[in-house]
Design an enzyme around this catalytic site. Sequence first.
Site, PDB file in Angstrom:
ATOM      1  N   ASP A 237      -1.589   9.465 -10.472  1.00 21.03           N
ATOM      2  CA  ASP A 237      -1.572   8.433 -11.516  1.00 21.03           C
ATOM      3  C   ASP A 237      -0.141   8.056 -11.878  1.00 21.03           C
ATOM      4  O   ASP A 237       0.176   6.885 -12.136  1.00 21.03           O
ATOM      5  CB  ASP A 237      -2.299   8.931 -12.760  1.00 21.03           C
ATOM      6  CG  ASP A 237      -3.803   9.081 -12.529  1.00 21.03           C
ATOM      7  OD1 ASP A 237      -4.289   8.572 -11.493  1.00 21.03           O
ATOM      8  OD2 ASP A 237      -4.468   9.718 -13.361  1.00 21.03           O
TER       9      ASP A 237
ATOM     10  N   ASP B 195       0.862  -1.183   0.000  1.00 24.00           N
ATOM     11  CA  ASP B 195       0.000   0.000   0.000  1.00 24.00           C
ATOM     12  C   ASP B 195       0.899   1.234   0.000  1.00 24.00           C
ATOM     13  O   ASP B 195       1.823   1.340   0.805  1.00 24.00           O
ATOM     14  CB  ASP B 195      -0.911  -0.007   1.230  1.00 24.00           C
ATOM     15  CG  ASP B 195      -1.904   1.138   1.209  1.00 24.00           C
ATOM     16  OD1 ASP B 195      -1.511   2.263   1.587  1.00 24.00           O
ATOM     17  OD2 ASP B 195      -3.060   0.926   0.819  1.00 24.00           O
TER      18      ASP B 195
ATOM     19  N   ASN C   7      -2.372  12.926  -3.754  1.00 22.68           N
ATOM     20  CA  ASN C   7      -3.422  13.394  -4.668  1.00 22.68           C
ATOM     21  C   ASN C   7      -3.904  14.785  -4.300  1.00 22.68           C
ATOM     22  O   ASN C   7      -4.108  15.644  -5.164  1.00 22.68           O
ATOM     23  CB  ASN C   7      -4.604  12.421  -4.667  1.00 22.68           C
ATOM     24  CG  ASN C   7      -4.420  11.282  -5.649  1.00 22.68           C
ATOM     25  OD1 ASN C   7      -3.692  11.413  -6.618  1.00 22.68           O
ATOM     26  ND2 ASN C   7      -5.071  10.161  -5.402  1.00 22.68           N
TER      27      ASN C   7
ATOM     28  N   GLU D  10      -4.706   2.513  -4.227  1.00 21.03           N
ATOM     29  CA  GLU D  10      -3.255   2.511  -4.108  1.00 21.03           C
ATOM     30  C   GLU D  10      -2.741   1.186  -3.582  1.00 21.03           C
ATOM     31  O   GLU D  10      -1.610   1.087  -3.107  1.00 21.03           O
ATOM     32  CB  GLU D  10      -2.791   3.646  -3.186  1.00 21.03           C
ATOM     33  CG  GLU D  10      -3.152   3.474  -1.702  1.00 21.03           C
ATOM     34  CD  GLU D  10      -4.538   4.007  -1.358  1.00 21.03           C
ATOM     35  OE1 GLU D  10      -5.346   4.176  -2.293  1.00 21.03           O
ATOM     36  OE2 GLU D  10      -4.826   4.247  -0.188  1.00 21.03           O
TER      37      GLU D  10
END
Length: 639
Positions: free
Chosen positions: A517, A500, A508, A543
Amino acid sequence: MTTAEYYMESRYPQTSHQQALCSRGFMLALLILIILTNKALADTTDTKHFHLQSDMSGQVMTPFMQVLEDPDSGLSFAEVLQPYWQNKFTPIRNEQTAHGVSSSAWWIRIQVANDTPEKINWVVEALHNITDYIDVYEIDAKGNVSAQQLGDHRPYAINNLPSEAFSFPLSTPAGEHSTLYLRFNFEYAGVVNLYLEASTPEAYVQKQHIQGIWLGIFLGAAVLVIIYTLFLMLSIREKPYFWYLLYACSALVMYLALTGLGYRYLWGFTPALADAIPHIAIVAFYSLAIQFSRSFLDTETRAPQLDLLLLFLLGITAFSGILLLINVREIALNLLMLTGIALGLFPAIGMYLWSKGHHQARGYTLAWSIWSLTVICSILRFQGIIPTSNFAISATRFGMILETILLAFALVDRVNILRKEKLAAENRERIAAQQATDQLETKVRERTLELELARQHAENLASLDSLSGLLNRRAFFQQGNVEVHRAHRYSQQLTVMMLDIDHFKGINDQYGHATGDRVISTVADILNKILRESDVKARIGGEEFAVVLVQTPRNKALHLAERIREEIQQTQIINQDVSVNITASFGIAELSTDVSPSTSLDQLLARADKALYWGKNNGRNRVTGYIAETTPEAEAEPG
């Protein structure tokens, strides 16, 4: 006694009176014949004069030109004026001003007459834009000589007139005659075309204005096609669009070279570029045309023998490029012309594949037919088989642009065909899935092999995560369960890894989803780099990533996870001048057949997830291994 009589008397002093009368009659007839012949020759010579007019617009000078070839390129202007060489000039036949590829120097002689009562200023244009040297000499009625020198091996700055063609301003006084000599020459070899036009200044300016408008329209259309293709390539991301983009760019450079725009505005400041770029452009143009055709028509799969022929043509083109680099120009240019003729037959390939059910070839066949007509006519014109004219030159340029535009439409047509084929494949996949529920898997493979292949292809497309390129969640569980069952059956070692990305929501929020991304795709690249192809790798959440490490014990899995963790920590993500450092936390769970022989993939993921969140709650950026019947412990310290 006349001159003729004296001539006869001195030659035959003993002849009789009757013989003398016969001789006199013969000589009289001969004198009349000579007078009539001289008059006829004078009339013929006069018709060969180029008579200037007060209003000329692109008047073709071909009928008035006489040509002398100098194979050694050694004749000087003074030598050409000698009677021996003057008698070697011959008229242009059948309006053929082109002489193919030649290393000779070519001299043109034109008798010019101004029979009007006023001085005429006029301009001679050599419309073949790729000529190394053009020298112009004018001998007026008094014997004075004036000279001008142009050519793309000379800087464009020496041009007296702003033009894409080679233009020579001249002036002829009222009632006077002059003789014009032009010398065309290449340093090594080149395509010789002696086509000339004459205009008065006003008509010349108007012609340049109109031609500039058309050149601008064609150039703008080519640029728009390139931009359109670029966006199409970025959205579809298939090889034919990439090759077409390169092909369109090479066509644009060749257009700039053939029209003279490049020499005038871009590379005319140095002879080296003016010499190299047109040759590089034509080699690139032919090479990319062949490669685009291979990719668009998929000849490697659909027509392997034809594909070998295209590869052979590609090799010939590359060999021609090498010959150009070492200045073996005559052989190289002739090879390129032969290649161009061969490329003109490509519509036959498109029609053949179209008839075989390859519907994507229909747009290609139409567009390449225009290309073929344009290129073949140009080559025949360069070889002197087709007469050169202003219309033929303009048609060549228009054909190049039209073909480029039509190929862009062919690419759009290809998109529509692929979309229909994909829908058909998905429909076949649903039918195959329905049949699979009613029949055994072996019978389905035996009886519907083609349908099953289509279904598998559609499933492969649907099984990938578009952002990371890894398997999606559904495909991960399908393949992962297969590997877990295999490990149980054959008592093989297997480990599940979950990772993770730490603080991904913050990335973000702070840097934007585009950067997020980029982080996802970078982590996926690292997994592909370090892990084996046989390992089942997937992005199962925003993620979150999961990996089934086949035939891998716990200690090796921990080592691999540590390598991946260090690689992620050391990787710097740069997106739009923003640099981001990331870390990730890992959870490891081993399949232990001794403890629970029926352990499933879901259970292994749950254990790995438990170890992962233990690591998350204890500092992040670490690898944690799950131990059955106890609490998780950190098996490796973070780097």
